[in-house]
Design an enzyme around this catalytic site. Structure first.
Site: not given
Ligand code: ASP
Length: 330
Positions: A194, A222-225, A245-246, A248
């Site tokens: 991200t 699906r939706v992340g953070d 980032t990471g 989610g």
């Molecule tokens: N945080 C993002 C998500 O979960 C993915 C990422 O940061 O690589 O959608």
């Protein structure tokens, strides 16, 4: 150092994702490409702030430049869903007013961060998703592209690898336009990647923005953070600005961005302690991987990640520009 033309101090930090970013995992060409891309973006956003521009404009400019760069998992170069689509999420927050805007599940918007900003400023809402968000975009003159615009060979190969491992069917490969993708840049940094930016402007205001394609092989809408205010993005002038980032699913449960801000509001800790407490302790204890960048009202910048590396850069009115990939970089 970028020229400041007599304004008060400013700071900017950006990230391009966290993951398996180790010296042995990247070739010299790959490393050089990431360093050059991060350098270009920090320069661009820094120029906005050095000219007295708003933190909001700087984070939008930085994130939208990374959305156009196929190296990053946002906009063009986003990862694919299990159905073989690119579904984009983004958010932005203004620390001065606590106004925020977010979008999720976009398939046709070239710069999701700019649509998030339009949502914040002109929709009367905070978050719009999917088709509705794209309908709103049309009323705002936000640039639309064909879904194939986002296609990259590298991300398609990651999807095939992921689906094969899971034993799930591989959808038909979409035909994408020719991008300026360089074949030697096929580097699989895992599912992360991200982009985000945080800034303090010379007027003393903070802003944060985050944009992503999410995670490879995500399913069921699906939706992340990243587009969730308080999870993957947060800014409050009285606390700090944060972009994450990471994984989610873990960042959402820990409200990572807002938790860091809450620690800063209590004024008992430094920014570095606040980001480390959440990333190195809470996130790690829960089993989540990733990283954050943050800036405080006094211009201090801090980052923290529990992965091997994080693509990152920082610049300010009174310090040198720093670009980092590995843990051994400063
Ligand atoms: N945080 C993002 C998500 O979960 C993915 C990422 O940061 O690589 O959608």
């Amino acid at each position: 150092m970028l020229e400041t033309r007599g304004y008060r101090k400013w700071s900017l930090a950006i990230h391009g994702g966290a993951g398996v970013i180790a010296r042995k995992a990247l070739t010299i060409d790959q490393e050089a490409a990431y360093r050059a891309a991060l350098g270009k973006v920090i320069e661009l956003g820094g120029a906005v702030l050095a000219a007295g521009g708003q933190a909001l404009d700087a984070v939008e400019a930085a994130v939208s430049a990374m959305e156009d760069d196929p190296l990053f998992n946002a906009g063009r170069g986003a990862v694919f869903t299990a159905e073989g689509r690119n579904e984009l999420d983004a958010s932005i927050m203004d620390g001065k007013t606590l106004m925020a805007g977010a979008v999720a599940g976009l398939t046709r918007i070239r710069h999701p961060v700019s649509l998030a900003r339009a949502v914040m400023e002109r929709s009367g809402h905070v978050m719009l998703i999917g088709e509705g968000a794209e309908r709103f975009a049309r009323t705002q003159g936000i640039e639309e592209v064909e879904p194939s615009f986002f296609f990259t060979e590298r991300r398609w190969r990651s999807l095939e690898k992921y689906l094969t491992k899971k034993g799930w069917p591989i959808p038909q490969k979409p035909v994408g336009p020719k991008t300026n993708e360089r074949p030697y840049l096929v580097h699989d940094e895992g599912k992360l990647g991200t982009v985000g930016a945080v800034a303090l402007d010379a007027q003393g205001h903070l802003a944060a923005a985050t944009s992503t394609g999410g995670t490879t092989g995500k399913r069921f809408g699906r939706v992340g953070d990243s587009p969730l205010i308080g999870a993957g993005c947060y800014a409050a002038d009285g606390a700090c600005a944060v972009s994450c980032t990471g994984d989610g699913e873990y960042f959402i449960r820990l409200s990572v961005a807002r938790t860091i801000a809450a620690r800063m509001e209590m004024r008992v800790t430094s920014l570095k302690n606040a980001v480390d407490a959440v990333v190195q302790h809470a996130l790690t204890a829960l089993g989540g991987e990733g990283g954050v960048i943050a800036v405080a009202p006094d211009g201090q910048i801090a980052w923290s990640y529990n992965t091997e590396g994080m693509y990152r850069a920082r610049a300010s009115s009174d310090g040198p520009t720093v670009i980092g990939l590995y843990a051994s970089d400063s």
